[in-house]
Design an enzyme around this catalytic site. Sequence first.
Site, mmCIF file in Angstrom:
data_model
loop_
_atom_site.group_PDB
_atom_site.id
_atom_site.type_symbol
_atom_site.label_atom_id
_atom_site.label_comp_id
_atom_site.label_asym_id
_atom_site.label_seq_id
_atom_site.Cartn_x
_atom_site.Cartn_y
_atom_site.Cartn_z
ATOM 1 N N TRP A 106 0.835 -1.215 0.000
ATOM 2 C CA TRP A 106 0.000 0.000 0.000
ATOM 3 C C TRP A 106 0.859 1.250 0.000
ATOM 4 C CZ3 TRP A 106 0.091 3.624 3.997
ATOM 5 C CH2 TRP A 106 0.698 3.224 5.192
ATOM 6 N N GLU A 119 -4.556 6.426 -3.992
ATOM 7 C CA GLU A 119 -4.679 7.617 -3.142
ATOM 8 C C GLU A 119 -4.012 8.860 -3.725
ATOM 9 O OE1 GLU A 119 -4.558 7.041 1.194
ATOM 10 O OE2 GLU A 119 -3.969 4.966 0.856
ATOM 11 N N ASP A 158 -3.890 10.160 6.774
ATOM 12 C CA ASP A 158 -3.852 8.783 7.254
ATOM 13 C C ASP A 158 -5.237 8.177 7.063
ATOM 14 O OD1 ASP A 158 -2.011 7.113 9.430
ATOM 15 O OD2 ASP A 158 -4.147 6.647 9.561
ATOM 16 N N TYR A 197 7.726 3.194 17.246
ATOM 17 C CA TYR A 197 8.659 2.082 17.329
ATOM 18 C C TYR A 197 8.090 1.077 18.335
ATOM 19 C CZ TYR A 197 12.790 -0.720 17.094
ATOM 20 O OH TYR A 197 13.636 -1.756 16.871
ATOM 21 N N SER A 233 4.032 -0.814 12.462
ATOM 22 C CA SER A 233 3.466 -2.017 11.829
ATOM 23 C C SER A 233 4.068 -2.210 10.448
ATOM 24 C CB SER A 233 1.950 -1.876 11.662
ATOM 25 O OG SER A 233 1.321 -1.938 12.902
ATOM 26 N N TYR A 234 4.399 -1.088 9.802
ATOM 27 C CA TYR A 234 4.856 -1.130 8.405
ATOM 28 C C TYR A 234 6.290 -0.606 8.353
ATOM 29 C CZ TYR A 234 -0.118 -1.657 7.956
ATOM 30 O OH TYR A 234 -1.407 -2.107 8.110
ATOM 31 N N TYR A 235 7.208 -1.470 7.923
ATOM 32 C CA TYR A 235 8.632 -1.145 7.983
ATOM 33 C C TYR A 235 9.104 -0.422 6.723
ATOM 34 C CZ TYR A 235 8.809 -3.644 12.329
ATOM 35 O OH TYR A 235 8.590 -4.016 13.631
ATOM 36 N N HIS A 273 8.014 6.258 7.886
ATOM 37 C CA HIS A 273 6.929 7.240 7.763
ATOM 38 C C HIS A 273 6.802 7.989 9.087
ATOM 39 C CE1 HIS A 273 5.168 3.461 9.234
ATOM 40 N NE2 HIS A 273 4.399 4.244 9.982
ATOM 41 N N HIS A 309 4.186 10.353 11.608
ATOM 42 C CA HIS A 309 2.786 10.666 11.913
ATOM 43 C C HIS A 309 2.672 12.151 12.284
ATOM 44 C CE1 HIS A 309 1.790 6.255 12.544
ATOM 45 N NE2 HIS A 309 3.111 6.267 12.590
HETATM 46 N N1 GTA Z 1 -3.437 6.707 3.864
HETATM 47 O O1 GTA Z 1 -3.675 2.242 2.995
HETATM 48 C C1 GTA Z 1 -3.408 3.118 3.805
HETATM 49 C C2 GTA Z 1 -2.931 2.886 5.128
HETATM 50 N N2 GTA Z 1 -2.655 1.767 5.840
HETATM 51 C C3 GTA Z 1 -2.783 0.392 5.412
HETATM 52 C C4 GTA Z 1 -2.198 2.108 7.073
HETATM 53 N N3 GTA Z 1 -2.198 3.459 7.148
HETATM 54 C C5 GTA Z 1 -2.636 3.965 5.969
HETATM 55 N N4 GTA Z 1 -2.795 5.240 5.566
HETATM 56 C C6 GTA Z 1 -3.254 5.480 4.315
HETATM 57 N N5 GTA Z 1 -3.527 4.431 3.457
HETATM 58 O O2 GTA Z 1 -1.299 5.432 11.125
HETATM 59 C C7 GTA Z 1 -1.738 4.253 8.263
HETATM 60 C C8 GTA Z 1 -2.154 3.699 9.619
HETATM 61 C C9 GTA Z 1 -1.041 4.184 10.538
HETATM 62 C C10 GTA Z 1 0.142 4.312 9.603
HETATM 63 C C11 GTA Z 1 1.144 3.222 9.838
HETATM 64 O O3 GTA Z 1 -0.338 4.178 8.288
HETATM 65 O O4 GTA Z 1 -3.426 4.188 10.009
HETATM 66 P P1 GTA Z 1 2.591 2.299 11.805
HETATM 67 O O5 GTA Z 1 3.405 1.526 10.849
HETATM 68 O O6 GTA Z 1 3.299 3.000 12.875
HETATM 69 O O7 GTA Z 1 1.488 1.276 12.245
HETATM 70 O O8 GTA Z 1 1.758 3.427 11.058
HETATM 71 P P2 GTA Z 1 0.646 1.184 13.553
HETATM 72 O O9 GTA Z 1 1.386 1.765 14.665
HETATM 73 O O10 GTA Z 1 0.185 -0.207 13.737
HETATM 74 O O11 GTA Z 1 -0.550 2.082 13.273
HETATM 75 P P3 GTA Z 1 -2.006 1.928 13.618
HETATM 76 O O12 GTA Z 1 -2.690 1.192 12.536
HETATM 77 O O13 GTA Z 1 -2.437 3.312 13.907
HETATM 78 O O14 GTA Z 1 -2.136 1.062 14.955
HETATM 79 C C12 GTA Z 1 -1.767 1.564 16.239
HETATM 80 C C13 GTA Z 1 -2.624 0.922 17.285
HETATM 81 O O15 GTA Z 1 -3.904 1.499 17.223
HETATM 82 C C14 GTA Z 1 -2.800 -0.570 17.076
HETATM 83 O O16 GTA Z 1 -2.668 -1.186 18.312
HETATM 84 C C15 GTA Z 1 -4.208 -0.737 16.554
HETATM 85 O O17 GTA Z 1 -4.814 -1.889 17.089
HETATM 86 C C16 GTA Z 1 -4.896 0.509 17.042
HETATM 87 N N6 GTA Z 1 -5.812 1.050 16.051
HETATM 88 C C17 GTA Z 1 -5.659 1.037 14.725
HETATM 89 N N7 GTA Z 1 -6.687 1.659 14.114
HETATM 90 C C18 GTA Z 1 -7.502 2.091 15.108
HETATM 91 C C19 GTA Z 1 -8.706 2.801 15.142
HETATM 92 N N8 GTA Z 1 -9.287 3.186 14.010
HETATM 93 N N9 GTA Z 1 -9.250 3.072 16.343
HETATM 94 C C20 GTA Z 1 -8.663 2.684 17.487
HETATM 95 N N10 GTA Z 1 -7.499 1.985 17.520
HETATM 96 C C21 GTA Z 1 -6.929 1.708 16.362
#
Ligand code: GTA
Length: 327
Positions: free
Chosen positions: A165, A175, A195, A259, A262-264, A267, A269
């Site tokens: 993605w 996107e 995001d 750190y 989820s995605y290495y 990026h 925030h």
């Molecule tokens: N624009 O296709 C995408 C996409 N994807 C697949 C991921 N992201 C995307 N953005 C766009 N298009 O902020 C975003 C994610 C995230 C970032 C990756 O990329 O939304 P990261 O590599 O640091 O991953 O960041 P991380 O830390 O897991 O991020 P995420 O998903 O925010 O999760 C953090 C925690 O929050 C996890 O424990 C998860 O269970 C929880 N969580 C996730 N989404 C939600 C939510 N909507 N509400 C509450 N908790 C959530």
Amino acid sequence: MADTKHELDAADGNENDAAKRPRYDPNSDQGNGDASGLESPLSGFKTTTVLRDSAREKNMFIHGKLNDQEAVIILEKTPIREDILLELFRCSRLNLDMSNDIYRTYQLQPPAHLNEIKTTVICPATEKHVKKYQLQETYLVEESGEDYRSITLPYIQSQSFSVQWVYNILDKKAEAERIVYEDPDQELGFVLLPDFKWDQKQLNDLYLIAIVHRRDIKSLRDLNVLHLPLLINIRKKGEENIFKRYGVTANKLKVYLHYQPSYYHLHVHFTALSYEAPGCGVERAHLLSDVIQNIQLDYEYYQSRSLSFPLRADDGLLSKFREAGRL
Ligand code: GTA
């Protein structure tokens, strides 16, 4: 928005009409909008289990099957916006629940377009996605630089989420229309876009990510003095362009890296300062300005220092730390 024809057909249980309706292709980008006549893309979803839900956050994470494929669906009630109040009070139905002296409670039934539920669909979802959204006990791990090289790195090289993605965004295959700003420089540049957790309807939960063009930086652990120009560029141009687009100043932003992420693929925030975004706690988020200063003080800070982070009970990386006697 509800499709009236769909509702009527469903109520009739008219199999023939249902068969005639165009079917949802889970790989297409289309929803069914309000007037397309398409069956809801989610009508075939069968719930396996609710992974977690929160009455306070008004969201639910559901694991199930969508047209025979594993799927995770996230439903979230979105914040009430000030700009819709006039229409909300004018156009909603109001059913009285109770009345006592000066106190009354109602069920307010707004028109459908003021009553949307943000819905995220991950399909096909892997087991790792299911685990990610499951509510679980977590444990804090303290990872030394050596632990990273001998335990974490081999693990993430064999087991991490696909970053397809991310490449789709960088290659403008997905996107592209959502990009807020791009610095096309392949060494120092990045793409800034909302995001997918942010519906962009209000600024209180503003959330953007800056994705670097370079494909060789996995995470905070890879960052050293050579990356300072990149990090400084992201902070400066990210903040400038968020101000230009949304009028939010740098001192109202939280700018950080996760750190472990989820995605290495590196990026950063960018969230509204007052927004308690998931993953913004001290055990996971590293302020970009601190990262820059740490590297300025010690060029190999992130290769040598211990970093702590939480891991879920069933995370394979936690088992690796246990096996290595590090927990
Ligand atoms: N624009 O296709 C995408 C996409 N994807 C697949 C991921 N992201 C995307 N953005 C766009 N298009 O902020 C975003 C994610 C995230 C970032 C990756 O990329 O939304 P990261 O590599 O640091 O991953 O960041 P991380 O830390 O897991 O991020 P995420 O998903 O925010 O999760 C953090 C925690 O929050 C996890 O424990 C998860 O269970 C929880 N969580 C996730 N989404 C939600 C939510 N909507 N509400 C509450 N908790 C959530």
